[in-house]
Design a protein around this motif. Structure first.
Motif, mmCIF file in Angstrom:
data_model
loop_
_atom_site.group_PDB
_atom_site.id
_atom_site.type_symbol
_atom_site.label_atom_id
_atom_site.label_comp_id
_atom_site.label_asym_id
_atom_site.label_seq_id
_atom_site.Cartn_x
_atom_site.Cartn_y
_atom_site.Cartn_z
ATOM 1 N N CYS A 435 -36.472 25.068 -40.220
ATOM 2 C CA CYS A 435 -35.842 25.512 -38.988
ATOM 3 C C CYS A 435 -36.665 26.613 -38.346
ATOM 4 N N ARG A 436 -37.204 26.369 -37.166
ATOM 5 C CA ARG A 436 -38.016 27.362 -36.462
ATOM 6 C C ARG A 436 -37.553 27.510 -35.023
ATOM 7 N N GLN A 437 -37.616 28.718 -34.561
ATOM 8 C CA GLN A 437 -37.336 28.972 -33.155
ATOM 9 C C GLN A 437 -38.196 30.136 -32.715
ATOM 10 N N TYR A 438 -38.537 30.145 -31.464
ATOM 11 C CA TYR A 438 -39.417 31.178 -30.949
ATOM 12 C C TYR A 438 -38.779 31.816 -29.733
ATOM 13 N N VAL A 439 -38.881 33.130 -29.649
ATOM 14 C CA VAL A 439 -38.424 33.841 -28.465
ATOM 15 C C VAL A 439 -39.628 34.557 -27.881
ATOM 16 N N SER A 440 -39.783 34.448 -26.588
ATOM 17 C CA SER A 440 -40.864 35.153 -25.912
ATOM 18 C C SER A 440 -40.373 35.588 -24.553
ATOM 19 N N GLY A 441 -41.060 36.535 -23.946
ATOM 20 C CA GLY A 441 -40.670 37.016 -22.632
ATOM 21 C C GLY A 441 -41.693 37.974 -22.069
ATOM 22 N N VAL A 442 -41.407 38.457 -20.899
ATOM 23 C CA VAL A 442 -42.310 39.371 -20.205
ATOM 24 C C VAL A 442 -41.560 40.667 -19.928
ATOM 25 N N VAL A 443 -42.187 41.799 -20.240
ATOM 26 C CA VAL A 443 -41.600 43.119 -19.984
ATOM 27 C C VAL A 443 -42.074 43.596 -18.612
ATOM 28 N N THR A 444 -41.130 43.903 -17.755
ATOM 29 C CA THR A 444 -41.476 44.323 -16.397
ATOM 30 C C THR A 444 -40.680 45.544 -15.984
ATOM 31 N N ASP A 445 -41.145 46.195 -14.943
ATOM 32 C CA ASP A 445 -40.399 47.272 -14.308
ATOM 33 C C ASP A 445 -39.270 46.646 -13.492
ATOM 34 N N ALA A 446 -38.049 47.129 -13.699
ATOM 35 C CA ALA A 446 -36.897 46.502 -13.064
ATOM 36 C C ALA A 446 -36.926 46.629 -11.548
ATOM 37 N N TYR A 512 -37.505 24.600 -29.432
ATOM 38 C CA TYR A 512 -37.834 25.097 -28.105
ATOM 39 C C TYR A 512 -38.126 26.592 -28.128
ATOM 40 N N THR A 513 -38.759 27.060 -27.064
ATOM 41 C CA THR A 513 -38.978 28.486 -26.880
ATOM 42 C C THR A 513 -37.869 29.030 -25.996
ATOM 43 N N HIS A 514 -37.214 30.043 -26.460
ATOM 44 C CA HIS A 514 -36.142 30.665 -25.690
ATOM 45 C C HIS A 514 -36.739 31.847 -24.931
ATOM 46 N N ASP A 515 -36.968 31.683 -23.648
ATOM 47 C CA ASP A 515 -37.637 32.706 -22.843
ATOM 48 C C ASP A 515 -36.665 33.817 -22.499
ATOM 49 N N VAL A 516 -37.006 35.045 -22.867
ATOM 50 C CA VAL A 516 -36.142 36.191 -22.594
ATOM 51 C C VAL A 516 -36.964 37.270 -21.903
ATOM 52 N N PRO A 517 -37.116 37.221 -20.583
ATOM 53 C CA PRO A 517 -37.840 38.297 -19.895
ATOM 54 C C PRO A 517 -37.015 39.574 -19.916
ATOM 55 N N LEU A 518 -37.613 40.653 -20.347
ATOM 56 C CA LEU A 518 -36.910 41.932 -20.427
ATOM 57 C C LEU A 518 -37.372 42.847 -19.302
ATOM 58 N N GLN A 519 -36.444 43.436 -18.620
ATOM 59 C CA GLN A 519 -36.754 44.347 -17.530
ATOM 60 C C GLN A 519 -36.320 45.752 -17.912
ATOM 61 N N LEU A 520 -37.233 46.690 -17.733
ATOM 62 C CA LEU A 520 -36.940 48.082 -18.049
ATOM 63 C C LEU A 520 -36.634 48.847 -16.773
ATOM 64 N N SER A 521 -35.532 49.585 -16.788
ATOM 65 C CA SER A 521 -35.147 50.364 -15.609
ATOM 66 C C SER A 521 -35.949 51.653 -15.549
#
Length: 655
Positions: A435-446, A512-521
Motif C-alpha cells: 500500500c503506497r500513497q504520495y502527497v505533494s504540494g507547493v508552498v506559496t505566499d497566501a 495516486y498522488t494527493h496534491d496538497v498545495p500549502l499557502q502560508l499567510s
C-alpha cells in the motif's frame, strides 16, 4: 474473441433477414438477434437503418455496444458520442462508463476522465466511480508499475483468435483457438463476431529458450462443435477443468431467452486422452460460470460468474474442492476485488497471488490485468501491473511460472496476427504490491502567490508527532510517502510566516498522488504588534473551536485548529496562553458554568498531551454563558447555528 472473454453468453442461433422493408420490423428483428449476443448480424441492420437517417438512443446504444462487446472499443466511440450529444437525458449511466473506457482505447485519457467525473456525480456509490475519484493520478501509478516485464511475440498465433493460455502439470502450454486449419467443425461461424468456434490446443515448451512446438488439438472428448476455452489442471495432471458452452451429453441447453450460456466441466486423463467429462454442480441454466483456476494444492477452484448475487457483469468466486471430489458452496471474493464492471479470467500463482482481468478497476482501457496478494483474511486491494502487459486494448488471461518468471497472456492490441493473440513475457522486476500513497504540494505566499523555497514542511501523525521533515525545493515543492488508512497532518513553517496546516486522511485506493498545495499567510507573530489580552485565534485566523451541544470532547474539526495553536507555542516558546471556554444560553447558568469549565480543561489537556506543551504555559477556566457573542440569551429565540457560535474556546495571550 469477446465471446468467452467477457463472460457474456454465447448465442448459437442463426437468423436470416430478408424481405422486411419497414425499419421498425427490421429493428425488432435486429433487437432479437442482439439480445442473443449475435452482434455482427444485428450491427449490419442497425448501421443500414442509421445510414438512412433513422436515429434513436436505443439505436446508438446497440451499435456502440456491438463494437464495445467485441473488443472494438475505438469503433464504439462515435456512437456513444452521438448518444451523449443527442440523447443525454435518456442516457443510462452505464453508457458513460463504456464511453470513458472506449476513449481510453485511443489514449484520450483527459476526455475519458472528464466523462468519469460525470459518471461519479451521477452514481457516486458505484465502485468504479469510487476507485476513479480516489485514483485520479492513476496514469502516474501505472507508469511507476510499468517496465517490469519484457514481451515476446510467439509463432503459434493464427489469423483467428488465440487466448486463454494455461500450464499443464508438465509445463506445456494449453490454449483456446478459433483457427480453422485444424478442424472440420471450424468452418461453423459464430454470429457474435463471425469467427469460427473455439477448441483447445496444446504446445510443448522446449527448453532452454522456451520455444513452443506446433500446436495440436488436445486428445479426447473435450473439443466439440461448440466453444471450449480456459483450462486449469490438477497438480497430478490427471484432471482438467475447462469452460464450454452449455453442451452436456450431446445436448445443447439454453436459458429462457434461448441463449446458450457458459458452464464449467471437468475431465480425467486415461492414457493420453481426456474422458469422463462431467458438468460441475454449481453451474446454472440462467447464468454463466467460466474460467477455472486451481490453487497449487488443488483444494480450491477460482472462477468467474454472473450468478445471482454477483455485483457486476461478472464477479470472481472461489469454491472448495473436497477430498471426495465434491464441492463446497461458491463464495464471492467481495468488494475489494469485484466491481459493477467485469472481473474475469482469474489465475492463482503458486505463492497464492491472484491475477485477474478487469475493466471495473482503474486502468489504461478495456480489460487490464491486476494482481492482489493474500492477506490474513482474503486479498489486498488490486494493483494494476502496468505496461507493457497492459495497454489501451483488452489484456487478459495472464499466467506466470514464478520459478522461471516466464508467463503468457492474451491481448487484442494492434500488431498481432489475429483477433486476439497470445504473448510471452519474462518478469524482470518485482511488482508494487504494498500500500503506497504520495502527497505533494507547493508552498506559496497566501497573498502574492509567490513560491516559497526552503520552507520546513513536516509530516505529523494524527497525534501531532513528527514523522518526517523536508524543505520545499526551488519550485516550492515538497513530497512525502504515506501509508494506507492513516490520518496525517501536513505542517509548513517559515520565518515571518504563520504556521499553516492541512489534515490528510488516506484511504485504501492508493494509486495516486494527493496534491496538497500549502499557502502560508504573510505576517508572523514577530512582525505583528501583539500584547497581552490579544486572542491568538484571531491573530492566526483560526476557525472557531466549536463544541457539540452539552459536550466537552474535542471534535475532529477542532483538532486541526488546536494543532495550529500547538505549532505556534512550539515556534514561540515564550508564549503563555489563557484558554477561555464558553457555552450557549440553554440550560441553567450554573450548569453552563460547569460545562464550560470542562471544555477549558479538555482543551488544555489536548494541547498538553497531543502537543507536548508544558502545562505551566497554560491556564484556563470556563465562563459559561456570561460572554455571549450575539443576542441569544435566555429570552431570545435563536437557531441552532446562532447558538453554535457561543459554544467556543478563546486563546488569550498572557505573555
Amino acid at each position: 474473441m469477446k465471446v468467452i472473454k467477457t463472460l457474456i453468453s454465447l448465442s448459437l442461433c442463426v437468423i436470416v433477414f430478408g424481405g422486411i422493408e419497414a425499419q421498425e420490423k427490421r429493428l425488432a428483428r435486429a433487437d432479437e438477434t442482439f439480445a442473443k449476443y449475435a452482434f455482427v448480424d444485428a450491427r449490419k441492420i442497425y448501421l443500414d437503418v442509421a445510414e438512412k437517417g433513422y436515429t434513436s438512443s436505443d439505436l446508438y446504444k446497440k451499435i456502440g455496444d456491438s463494437y464495445y462487446f467485441n473488443g472494438e472499443l475505438e469503433k464504439s466511440i462515435d456512437w456513444y458520442e452521438k448518444l451523449m450529444n443527442e440523447y443525454s437525458d435518456d442516457m443510462d449511466v452505464e453508457y458513460l462508463f463504456r464511453y470513458s473506457q472506449s476513449l481510453k482505447s485511443i489514449k484520450r485519457y483527459d476526455d475519458a476522465d472528464a466523462i468519469m467525473e460525470i459518471f461519479y456525480k451521477k452514481t457516486n456509490t458505484d465502485k468504479r466511480a469510487v476507485y476513479f475519484v480516489s485514483t485520479r493520478d492513476y496514469l502516474r501509478f501505472i507508469e511507476m508499475q510499468s517496465g517490469k516485464f519484457t514481451l515476446k511475440k510467439i509463432d503459434i498465433n493464427s489469423s483467428a483468435s488465440d487466448y486463454a493460455p494455461s500450464f499443464d502439470n508438465r509445463g506445456n502450454l494449453v490454449f483456446a483457438s478459433s483457427r480453422s486449419p485444424y478442424s472440420s467443425m471450424s468452418r461453423i461461424i459464430h454470429e457474435w463476431n463471425e469467427m469460427p468456434f473455439l477448441d483447445l490446443f496444446i504446445s510443448e515448451v522446449v527448453e532452454p529458450d522456451n520455444e513452443l512446438t506446433q500446436p495440436k488439438k488436445i486428445k479426447g472428448k473435450i473439443n466439440t462443435k461448440f466453444h471450449e476455452s480456459s483450462t486449469s489442471f490438477s497438480p497430478d495432471g490427471q484432471t482438467v477443468y475447462f469452460t464450454r458452452n452449455n453442451y452436456t451429453k450431446r445436448k445443447i441447453g439454453s436459458d429462457t431467452t434461448g441463449t446458450v450460456l457458459l458452464k464449467l466441466y471437468r475431465a480425467t486423463l486415461e492414457g493420453d486422452k481426456w474422458k469422463n467429462i462431467e458438468e460441475l454442480p454449481f453451474n446454472g441454466e440462467e447464468y454463466s460460470v467460466a474460467h477455472p483456476a486451481l490453487t497449487k494444492d488443488g483444494k480450491q477452484l477460482y472462477f468467474a460468474s454472473d450468478m445471482p448475487g454477483a455485483k457486476g457483469m461478472s464477479d470472481l468466486y472461489k469454491v472448495d474442492v473436497l477430498l471426495d471430489g465434491t464441492f463446497g458452496t461458491p463464495i464471492n471474493l467481495g468488494d475489494k476485488i469485484n466491481t459493477e464492471g467485469r472481473e474475469t479470467f482469474p489465475y492463482i500463482s503458486d505463492t497464492g497471488r491472484l491475477y485477474f482481468a478487469s475493466d471495473g478497476h482503474v486502468g489504461l482501457g478495456g480489460l487490464d490485468i491486476f494482481v492482489t496478494v493474500p492477506e490474513e483474511e482474503g486479498f489486498s486491494i488490486p494493483y494494476n501491473i502496468g505496461r507493457p502487459v497492459n495497454s489501451p486494448d483488452d489484456d487478459f488471461s495472464f499466467v506466470l511460472n514464478e520459478m522461471t518468471k516466464i508467463g503468457f497472456f492474451a491481448s487484442n492490441r494492434e500488431g498481432g496476427k489475429g483477433n486476439d493473440d497470445i504473448y510471452s513475457f519474462k518478469q524482470i522486476e518485482e511488482l508494487i504490491t504494498s500500500c503506497r500513497q504520495y502527497v505533494s504540494g507547493v508552498v506559496t505566499d497566501a497573498e502574492s502567490g509567490v513560491i516559497l523555497s526552503e520552507a520546513d514542511v513536516l509530516l505529523l501523525d494524527e497525534d501531532g508527532n513528527e514523522i518526517s521533515r523536508v524543505a520545499s525545493d526551488a519550485k516550492g515543492i515538497y513530497n512525502f510517502e504515506l501509508e494506507c488508512e492513516k490520518s496525517y497532518i501536513i505542517r509548513a513553517l517559515k520565518n515571518s510566516y504563520n504556521p499553516s496546516e492541512k489534515l490528510l486522511v488516506t484511504n485504501t485506493a492508493l494509486e495516486y498522488t494527493h496534491d496538497v498545495p500549502l499557502q502560508l499567510s504573510k505576517g508572523g507573530l514577530q512582525e505583528q504588534e501583539v500584547k497581552p489580552g490579544d486572542d491568538l485565534a484571531k491573530i492566526l485566523d483560526l476557525q472557531i473551536i466549536y463544541f457539540d451541544l452539552d459536550k466537552s470532547f474535542i471534535r475532529p474539526d477542532a483538532e486541526i485548529e488546536l494543532q495550529k495553536i500547538i505549532a505556534t507555542m512550539k515556534q514561540y516558546p515564550e508564549i503563555k496562553i489563557d484558554v477561555r471556554s464558553h457555552t450557549d444560553s440553554r440550560a441553567p447558568d450554573s450548569y453552563n458554568m460547569a460545562l464550560s469549565d470542562r471544555r477549558a480543561k479538555s482543551t488544555i489537556k489536548y494541547i498538553v498531551e497531543k502537543g507536548g506543551i508544558d502545562k505551566s504555559r497554560l491556564t484556563g477556566r470556563g465562563y459559561g454563558e456570561s460572554a455571549l457573542v450575539n443576542r441569544c440569551d435566555n429570552n431570545a429565540q435563536c437557531s441552532e447555528a446562532e447558538h453554535q457560535k457561543n459554544r467556543r474556546s478563546e486563546f488569550i495571550l498572557q505573555k
